[in-house]
Write a protein that holds these residues in place. Structure first.
Motif, PDB file in Angstrom:
ATOM      1  N   TYR A 154       0.826  -1.212   0.000  1.00  0.00           N
ATOM      2  CA  TYR A 154       0.000   0.000   0.000  1.00  0.00           C
ATOM      3  C   TYR A 154       0.856   1.256   0.000  1.00  0.00           C
ATOM      4  N   LEU A 155       1.917   1.262   0.815  1.00  0.00           N
ATOM      5  CA  LEU A 155       2.790   2.428   0.885  1.00  0.00           C
ATOM      6  C   LEU A 155       3.467   2.703  -0.457  1.00  0.00           C
ATOM      7  N   VAL A 156       3.954   1.639  -1.096  1.00  0.00           N
ATOM      8  CA  VAL A 156       4.614   1.791  -2.397  1.00  0.00           C
ATOM      9  C   VAL A 156       3.625   2.298  -3.438  1.00  0.00           C
ATOM     10  N   HIS A 157       2.439   1.717  -3.481  1.00  0.00           N
ATOM     11  CA  HIS A 157       1.426   2.138  -4.444  1.00  0.00           C
ATOM     12  C   HIS A 157       1.118   3.621  -4.298  1.00  0.00           C
ATOM     13  N   ALA A 158       0.965   4.083  -3.054  1.00  0.00           N
ATOM     14  CA  ALA A 158       0.598   5.485  -2.807  1.00  0.00           C
ATOM     15  C   ALA A 158       1.684   6.443  -3.258  1.00  0.00           C
ATOM     16  N   ILE A 159       2.939   6.144  -2.947  1.00  0.00           N
ATOM     17  CA  ILE A 159       4.005   7.090  -3.268  1.00  0.00           C
ATOM     18  C   ILE A 159       4.300   7.120  -4.759  1.00  0.00           C
ATOM     19  N   LEU A 160       3.960   6.053  -5.480  1.00  0.00           N
ATOM     20  CA  LEU A 160       4.173   6.032  -6.928  1.00  0.00           C
ATOM     21  C   LEU A 160       3.148   6.875  -7.682  1.00  0.00           C
ATOM     22  N   GLN A 161       2.050   7.244  -7.001  1.00  0.00           N
ATOM     23  CA  GLN A 161       0.980   7.982  -7.682  1.00  0.00           C
ATOM     24  C   GLN A 161       1.299   9.460  -7.877  1.00  0.00           C
ATOM     25  N   ASP A 162       2.246   9.981  -7.097  1.00  0.00           N
ATOM     26  CA  ASP A 162       2.511  11.423  -7.139  1.00  0.00           C
ATOM     27  C   ASP A 162       3.992  11.661  -6.893  1.00  0.00           C
ATOM     28  N   GLU A 163       4.672  12.211  -7.875  1.00  0.00           N
ATOM     29  CA  GLU A 163       6.115  12.437  -7.755  1.00  0.00           C
ATOM     30  C   GLU A 163       6.469  13.501  -6.729  1.00  0.00           C
ATOM     31  N   LYS A 164       5.475  14.282  -6.288  1.00  0.00           N
ATOM     32  CA  LYS A 164       5.731  15.308  -5.273  1.00  0.00           C
ATOM     33  C   LYS A 164       5.512  14.788  -3.852  1.00  0.00           C
ATOM     34  N   LEU A 165       5.117  13.525  -3.748  1.00  0.00           N
ATOM     35  CA  LEU A 165       5.022  12.915  -2.430  1.00  0.00           C
ATOM     36  C   LEU A 165       6.419  12.462  -2.024  1.00  0.00           C
ATOM     37  N   GLY A 166       6.950  13.072  -0.975  1.00  0.00           N
ATOM     38  CA  GLY A 166       8.262  12.663  -0.496  1.00  0.00           C
ATOM     39  C   GLY A 166       8.179  11.438   0.387  1.00  0.00           C
ATOM     40  N   ALA A 167       7.048  11.304   1.086  1.00  0.00           N
ATOM     41  CA  ALA A 167       6.862  10.184   1.997  1.00  0.00           C
ATOM     42  C   ALA A 167       5.372   9.891   2.139  1.00  0.00           C
ATOM     43  N   VAL A 168       5.057   8.659   2.507  1.00  0.00           N
ATOM     44  CA  VAL A 168       3.680   8.249   2.811  1.00  0.00           C
ATOM     45  C   VAL A 168       3.721   7.534   4.151  1.00  0.00           C
ATOM     46  N   VAL A 169       2.802   7.904   5.025  1.00  0.00           N
ATOM     47  CA  VAL A 169       2.747   7.372   6.387  1.00  0.00           C
ATOM     48  C   VAL A 169       1.545   6.460   6.544  1.00  0.00           C
ATOM     49  N   GLY A 170       1.756   5.291   7.112  1.00  0.00           N
ATOM     50  CA  GLY A 170       0.658   4.369   7.386  1.00  0.00           C
ATOM     51  C   GLY A 170       0.111   4.559   8.792  1.00  0.00           C
ATOM     52  N   LYS A 171      -0.785   3.669   9.161  1.00  0.00           N
ATOM     53  CA  LYS A 171      -1.454   3.731  10.464  1.00  0.00           C
ATOM     54  C   LYS A 171      -0.821   2.714  11.413  1.00  0.00           C
ATOM     55  N   PHE A 172      -0.728   3.064  12.694  1.00  0.00           N
ATOM     56  CA  PHE A 172      -0.250   2.100  13.682  1.00  0.00           C
ATOM     57  C   PHE A 172      -1.336   1.826  14.705  1.00  0.00           C
ATOM     58  N   ARG A 173      -1.402   0.572  15.120  1.00  0.00           N
ATOM     59  CA  ARG A 173      -2.398   0.134  16.093  1.00  0.00           C
ATOM     60  C   ARG A 173      -1.708  -0.441  17.323  1.00  0.00           C
ATOM     61  N   THR A 174      -2.416  -0.453  18.430  1.00  0.00           N
ATOM     62  CA  THR A 174      -1.870  -0.962  19.682  1.00  0.00           C
ATOM     63  C   THR A 174      -2.134  -2.460  19.802  1.00  0.00           C
ATOM     64  N   ARG A 175      -1.061  -3.252  19.795  1.00  0.00           N
ATOM     65  CA  ARG A 175      -1.206  -4.708  19.853  1.00  0.00           C
ATOM     66  C   ARG A 175      -1.609  -5.174  21.250  1.00  0.00           C
ATOM     67  N   ASN A 176      -1.121  -4.494  22.282  1.00  0.00           N
ATOM     68  CA  ASN A 176      -1.352  -4.936  23.663  1.00  0.00           C
ATOM     69  C   ASN A 176      -2.330  -4.025  24.397  1.00  0.00           C
ATOM     70  N   LYS A 177      -3.354  -3.564  23.701  1.00  0.00           N
ATOM     71  CA  LYS A 177      -4.262  -2.579  24.305  1.00  0.00           C
ATOM     72  C   LYS A 177      -5.016  -3.115  25.513  1.00  0.00           C
ATOM     73  N   GLU A 178      -5.179  -4.444  25.631  1.00  0.00           N
ATOM     74  CA  GLU A 178      -5.923  -5.006  26.760  1.00  0.00           C
ATOM     75  C   GLU A 178      -5.027  -5.340  27.933  1.00  0.00           C
ATOM     76  N   ALA A 179      -3.747  -4.982  27.877  1.00  0.00           N
ATOM     77  CA  ALA A 179      -2.807  -5.356  28.935  1.00  0.00           C
ATOM     78  C   ALA A 179      -3.070  -4.633  30.250  1.00  0.00           C
ATOM     79  N   SER A 180      -3.514  -3.388  30.184  1.00  0.00           N
ATOM     80  CA  SER A 180      -3.733  -2.605  31.402  1.00  0.00           C
ATOM     81  C   SER A 180      -4.629  -1.421  31.083  1.00  0.00           C
ATOM     82  N   LEU A 181      -5.031  -0.712  32.128  1.00  0.00           N
ATOM     83  CA  LEU A 181      -5.821   0.502  31.917  1.00  0.00           C
ATOM     84  C   LEU A 181      -4.993   1.529  31.146  1.00  0.00           C
ATOM     85  N   LEU A 182      -3.698   1.583  31.415  1.00  0.00           N
ATOM     86  CA  LEU A 182      -2.813   2.512  30.716  1.00  0.00           C
ATOM     87  C   LEU A 182      -2.797   2.241  29.216  1.00  0.00           C
TER      88      LEU A 182
END
Length: 417
Positions: A154-182
């Motif tokens: 997905y990242l490669v596809h996105a950056i190839l669409q526009d030569e003025k895109l210097g970078a493309v950022v994806g989404k990050f999710r919390t793997r251990n979200k149920e570990a604690s209230l924090l």
């Protein structure tokens, strides 16, 4: 009169931030709708450029094996993908685990750093990995990340669409979200940050901040900028500014997803977030008086927003809290009249609505449990930000007085989860 003026000023600063976040919430929703069908699930590229995945690692025995396994499962032509782990002066079993993985995955390469070349922080590790890489595009992941199989595609596809895109950022999710209230609070915070600040700013202003993991950048751009700044504690934000100043843009793409481990104890969280706050303050100090020399005024406006948040809004919160406490103790009294209790309740309600809307854009997160967490975190987790700014300010001043070079590894402690 002075107390009245301070109170009104702090109230105005707070509502200014809230209104700006209302705008970003709208932008986040529109970005969600725009990207909902923008990439086909069975995506195929007409060309597959050479891609290097860079993973800086320092004492990561808890997570590095699973991370490398996840990289090896990425859906991308194996002859067009190289995986480089920079093992920077690890003293645990990181090197041994990587040696075992090298025997299993031919696309894996390990760059081992030792003093005096190593032990100088994440930026230095990334720069050394860049020197050893072959890719025309560089993808960066932290050592605890397990990206979904199509993330790099997905990242490669996105950056190839526009030569003025210097970078493309994806989404990050919390793997251990149920570990604690924090970790549940962190899950709410990170999703809100991405769907509100990242998506909203990307939609309305074309501004996206690199978060340090799960992003792709053009090799040619990195080379022209001299790689990562080894003096920056938050090398990702500093790199963001230089990308825009080079005439390029950054796009936030929610389809490219990685899962990461978040701090499970308050001690680890405080250390991590203090470093982030220090880094952002350092960036303000570096660029605030260079605003009109930057090529892209949008990034100048974003630096002003950072400055407002860390200084004006911070002071506003402190002032309002002090006036509240002194009022309870009978040491001061407001003479200005107005429906201030209602205004405060409206601000609280607006915080909950903004956050919950951003959560609702993520499948499975717009539920009653997270709504209750959002209401609770306003009085608990969110208030820790005050401690963070105080602590970061002290450490940054101390670092400056001691002329600390900043060449250190500031890594988050991992768990075996």
């Amino acid at each position: 009169m002075l107390v009245d003026n301070l109170f009104i000023a702090s109230l105005a600063a707070t509502w200014l931030i809230l209104f700006y976040h209302v705008i970003l919430t709208i932008g986040g929703y529109r970005h969600f709708v725009k990207t909902l069908t923008s990439v086909e699930p069975d995506l195929e590229l007409s060309e597959y450029p050479m891609v290097t995945v860079l993973i800086p690692a320092h004492n990561e025995e808890m997570v590095i094996g699973r991370t490398v396994d996840a990289m090896a499962r990425l859906i991308y032509p194996q002859d067009r993908l190289e995986i480089i782990v920079v093992n920077d002066c690890s003293t645990d079993r990181t090197g041994k685990i990587l040696a075992e993985k090298c025997a299993k995955y031919p696309q894996l390469k390990v760059v081992t750093l030792a003093p005096p070349l190593g032990a100088k922080g994440k930026s230095n590790a990334l720069n050394n990995g860049l020197k050893a890489s072959k890719g025309d595009y560089i993808v960066v992941y932290d050592a605890d990340n397990t990206p979904e199989r199509r993330a790099v595609l997905y990242l490669v596809h996105a950056i190839l669409q526009d030569e003025k895109l210097g970078a493309v950022v994806g989404k990050f999710r919390t793997r251990n979200k149920e570990a604690s209230l924090l970790t549940r609070f962190i899950n709410v915070e990170t999703l809100s940050f991405q769907w509100l600040l990242q998506a909203g700013r990307c939609h309305f202003f074309g501004i996206t901040t690199i978060p340090g993991t799960n992003f792709i950048i053009r090799r040619s751009l990195l080379d022209s900028m001299g790689g990562w700044n080894v003096n920056a504690l938050t090398e990702d934000t500093e790199l963001t500014i230089r990308i825009y100043d080079s005439g390029y843009r950054i796009f936030w793409l929610p389809h490219a997803v990685t899962w990461e481990q978040e701090p499970e104890t308050l001690r680890v969280w405080l250390k991590q977030r203090t470093r982030w706050a220090q880094g952002n303050m350092w960036i303000i100090g570096q660029y605030l008086f260079k605003l009109f020399t930057l090529r892209d005024l949008r990034i100048s406006a974003d630096i002003i927003y950072f400055t407002f948040t860390y200084f004006v809004f911070f002071v506003a919160i402190i002032v309002s809290d002090l006036i509240f406490i002194l009022g309870i103790l009978g040491l001061t009294q407001l003479t200005v009249s107005g429906p201030f209790n209602i205004i405060w309740l409206l601000a609280y309600a607006l915080f909950i609505v903004e956050t919950y809307i951003s959560l609702s854009l993520e499948r499975g997160e717009g539920n009653g449990k997270n709504l209750a967490l959002t209401a609770l975190m306003y009085f608990t987790y969110s208030q820790l930000w005050i401690i963070l700014v105080f602590r970061a300010s002290y450490l940054l001043l101390k670092r400056k007085l001691q002329k600390d070079s900043g060449f250190h590894w500031y890594k988050t402690e991992r768990s075996a989860l």
